[in-house]
Design a protein around this motif. Structure first.
Motif, PDB file in Angstrom:
ATOM      1  N   GLY A  16       0.766  -1.240  -0.210  1.00  0.00           N
ATOM      2  CA  GLY A  16       0.194  -0.045   0.113  1.00  0.00           C
ATOM      3  C   GLY A  16       0.793   1.138   0.089  1.00  0.00           C
ATOM      4  N   ASP A  17       0.095   2.462  -0.123  1.00  0.00           N
ATOM      5  CA  ASP A  17       0.803   3.690   0.132  1.00  0.00           C
ATOM      6  C   ASP A  17       1.478   3.827   1.365  1.00  0.00           C
ATOM      7  OD1 ASP A  17       1.611   6.605  -0.859  1.00  0.00           O
ATOM      8  OD2 ASP A  17       0.142   6.814   1.075  1.00  0.00           O
ATOM      9  N   CYS A  18       2.660   3.997   1.706  1.00  0.00           N
ATOM     10  CA  CYS A  18       3.008   4.070   3.045  1.00  0.00           C
ATOM     11  C   CYS A  18       2.346   5.125   3.911  1.00  0.00           C
ATOM     12  CB  CYS A  18       4.683   4.207   3.130  1.00  0.00           C
ATOM     13  SG  CYS A  18       5.219   5.586   2.384  1.00  0.00           S
ATOM     14  N   GLY A  19       2.025   6.190   3.313  1.00  0.00           N
ATOM     15  CA  GLY A  19       1.408   7.274   4.272  1.00  0.00           C
ATOM     16  C   GLY A  19       0.012   6.777   4.598  1.00  0.00           C
ATOM     17  N   PRO A 230      13.524  -3.079  -7.805  1.00  0.00           N
ATOM     18  CA  PRO A 230      13.816  -1.693  -7.402  1.00  0.00           C
ATOM     19  C   PRO A 230      15.204  -1.508  -7.261  1.00  0.00           C
ATOM     20  CG  PRO A 230      13.273  -3.192  -5.721  1.00  0.00           C
ATOM     21  CD  PRO A 230      13.165  -4.154  -6.853  1.00  0.00           C
ATOM     22  N   ALA A 231      15.439  -0.269  -7.373  1.00  0.00           N
ATOM     23  CA  ALA A 231      16.898   0.133  -7.151  1.00  0.00           C
ATOM     24  C   ALA A 231      17.036  -0.011  -5.516  1.00  0.00           C
ATOM     25  CB  ALA A 231      17.117   1.607  -7.305  1.00  0.00           C
ATOM     26  N   ARG A 232      18.054  -1.017  -5.378  1.00  0.00           N
ATOM     27  CA  ARG A 232      18.414  -1.595  -3.842  1.00  0.00           C
ATOM     28  C   ARG A 232      19.570  -0.895  -3.215  1.00  0.00           C
ATOM     29  NH1 ARG A 232      19.351  -7.449  -4.762  1.00  0.00           N
ATOM     30  NH2 ARG A 232      20.086  -6.864  -6.609  1.00  0.00           N
ATOM     31  N   GLY A 258      10.897  -1.937  -1.020  1.00  0.00           N
ATOM     32  CA  GLY A 258      11.505  -2.501  -2.293  1.00  0.00           C
ATOM     33  C   GLY A 258      11.958  -4.015  -2.137  1.00  0.00           C
ATOM     34  N   SER A 259      13.057  -4.489  -2.107  1.00  0.00           N
ATOM     35  CA  SER A 259      13.354  -5.901  -1.978  1.00  0.00           C
ATOM     36  C   SER A 259      13.592  -6.287  -0.804  1.00  0.00           C
ATOM     37  CB  SER A 259      14.683  -5.990  -2.928  1.00  0.00           C
ATOM     38  OG  SER A 259      15.632  -5.121  -2.214  1.00  0.00           O
ATOM     39  N   GLY A 260      13.318  -5.483   0.233  1.00  0.00           N
ATOM     40  CA  GLY A 260      13.466  -5.842   1.727  1.00  0.00           C
ATOM     41  C   GLY A 260      14.676  -5.806   2.283  1.00  0.00           C
ATOM     42  N   THR A 261      15.767  -5.111   1.816  1.00  0.00           N
ATOM     43  CA  THR A 261      16.949  -5.078   2.499  1.00  0.00           C
ATOM     44  C   THR A 261      16.792  -4.509   3.901  1.00  0.00           C
ATOM     45  OG1 THR A 261      17.775  -4.399   0.141  1.00  0.00           O
ATOM     46  CG2 THR A 261      19.281  -4.112   2.100  1.00  0.00           C
ATOM     47  N   THR A 262      16.296  -3.581   4.300  1.00  0.00           N
ATOM     48  CA  THR A 262      16.198  -3.143   5.619  1.00  0.00           C
ATOM     49  C   THR A 262      15.611  -4.231   6.535  1.00  0.00           C
ATOM     50  OG1 THR A 262      15.769  -0.868   4.829  1.00  0.00           O
ATOM     51  CG2 THR A 262      15.033  -1.372   7.274  1.00  0.00           C
ATOM     52  N   ILE A 276       7.180  -1.888   4.036  1.00  0.00           N
ATOM     53  CA  ILE A 276       5.866  -1.242   3.369  1.00  0.00           C
ATOM     54  C   ILE A 276       6.320  -0.961   1.976  1.00  0.00           C
ATOM     55  CG2 ILE A 276       3.906   0.293   3.134  1.00  0.00           C
ATOM     56  CD1 ILE A 276       4.537   0.901   6.267  1.00  0.00           C
ATOM     57  N   ASP A 277       5.389  -1.382   0.883  1.00  0.00           N
ATOM     58  CA  ASP A 277       5.812  -1.065  -0.368  1.00  0.00           C
ATOM     59  C   ASP A 277       4.353  -1.050  -1.120  1.00  0.00           C
ATOM     60  OD1 ASP A 277       8.702  -0.771  -1.955  1.00  0.00           O
ATOM     61  OD2 ASP A 277       7.009  -1.127  -3.115  1.00  0.00           O
ATOM     62  N   SER A 278       4.427  -0.253  -2.131  1.00  0.00           N
ATOM     63  CA  SER A 278       3.188  -0.067  -2.952  1.00  0.00           C
ATOM     64  C   SER A 278       3.012  -1.182  -4.120  1.00  0.00           C
ATOM     65  CB  SER A 278       3.161   1.522  -3.519  1.00  0.00           C
ATOM     66  OG  SER A 278       4.126   1.647  -4.154  1.00  0.00           O
TER      67      SER A 278
END
Ligand SMILES: C[S@@+](CC[C@H](N)C(=O)[O-])C[C@H]1O[C@@H](n2cnc3c(N)ncnc32)[C@H](O)[C@@H]1O
Length: 304
Positions: A16-19, A230-232, A258-262, A276-278
């Motif tokens: 979803g939209d993170c906001g 995504p740009a990771r 994105g790819s879930g790096t964090t 969270i990612d749209s």
């Protein structure tokens, strides 16, 4: 008002939209937000609702999200923003710096430190021919903001091994006349505290990591499924901020996951995460990635 328990969201990737998604997350529940949003005018990552954002409209786009970031952070929480600028009509656009000012003056964040991520593997590009009056840009910004007057910071977790020369100094050898140690910049090293053995060197503000993982398991999954990834950012970059900015057990959110790096680094270092990612495809792949890359990772729930 958020009607959910933060535990409902933990260790999951949410689409979803993170906001909007963050509105369901209780205030003061998050220790660190570490994220890299789409940069102005960069590709839309195939997400609905994530079209290119013009530099002049960037703050308007970011503002409602930033207010949610501020709300969900604990009083001693931090927000680290990885972002880069772009050249518009021959000059670097100022949207990045305007955003920093907006975040402090309008949202209420305190500006702690500007870190530079030096990507030692930046490939040559259009600027590298030299005709456009500048080099390629081989760094991005990582702006560290605090919500309150104090914030978690673990220097020991990011110290670097001392250089040979520094070790000599610390062993009492080779110190010479410390009064001679005034540098051309006028920094003076003639001080006992500076020469104390702190267990490792202060790493400073330039984080050198080559972003080279173009053929890892995640990239292969994307290719197999025909999904443009995504740009990771590299795990080492995330590690720097997660280790220094949180303690074990902390909750780390990446609202542009994105790819879930964090999330992967948070899980590997004993923290909890919310991604969270749209783009639902990215969340699905991030779930698979975390299952592959972390011990017991297959226990993480999939996307919402
Ligand atoms: C630069 S990428 C993040 C990459 C991430 N740091 C990594 O290492 O994989 C930005 C991400 O933001 C997502 N995105 C764009 N607009 C969004 C929004 N409004 N809410 C949530 N995610 C969004 C895109 O789908 C993309 O995956």
């Amino acid at each position: 008002m958020a009607k959910h328990d933060v535990k409902d969201f933990e260790n999951r990737f949410i689409t979803g939209d993170c906001g909007e998604v963050l509105k369901d997350i209780p205030a003061q529940s998050v220790d660190l937000i570490l994220t890299s949003p789409p940069y102005a005018d960069r590709r839309d990552y195939g997400s609905k609702g994530a079209a290119l954002i013009a530099p002049d409209e960037y703050i308007e786009w970011f503002a409602p999200k930033a207010k949610e970031f501020y709300r969900v952070l604990k009083d001693d929480g931090s927000f680290v923003l990885n972002i880069s600028d772009k050249v518009v009509e021959n000059f670097q656009h100022l949207y990045v710096f305007k955003l920093v000012i907006y975040l402090c003056e309008e949202v209420g964040f305190h500006y702690v430190r500007d870190y530079i991520w030096h990507n030692t593997a930046t490939p040559p590009n259009v600027f590298s021919r030299g005709g456009l009056g500048r080099t390629k840009k081989s760094h991005e910004y990582c702006f560290w903001f605090a919500k309150g007057e104090t914030w978690t910071f673990n220097m020991d977790a990011i110290r670097r091994p001392y250089s040979k020369d520094m070790k000599k100094f610390l062993d009492g050898k080779g110190k010479g006349d410390r009064a001679q140690n005034q540098r051309p910049s006028t920094h003076n090293f003639n001080c006992e505290k500076v020469w104390a053995d702190n267990g490792g060197a202060d790493p400073g503000t330039v984080i050198e990591v080559g972003n080279t993982n173009s053929n890892d398991a995640f990239a292969k999954l994307c290719r197999e499924r025909g999904i443009g990834h995504p740009a990771r950012f590299p795990e080492k970059l995330a590690e720097f901020f997660i280790l220094s900015g949180t303690n074990e057990g902390a909750l780390v959110i990446d609202p542009f996951s994105g790819s879930g790096t964090t999330a992967v680094v948070a899980a590997k270092t004993g923290r909890r995460f919310i991604g969270i990612d749209s783009n639902a495809d990215y969340n699905e792949l991030a779930s698979e990635r975390i299952a592959m890359e972390t011990e017991g990772g297959d226990g993480y729930a999939g996307q919402a």
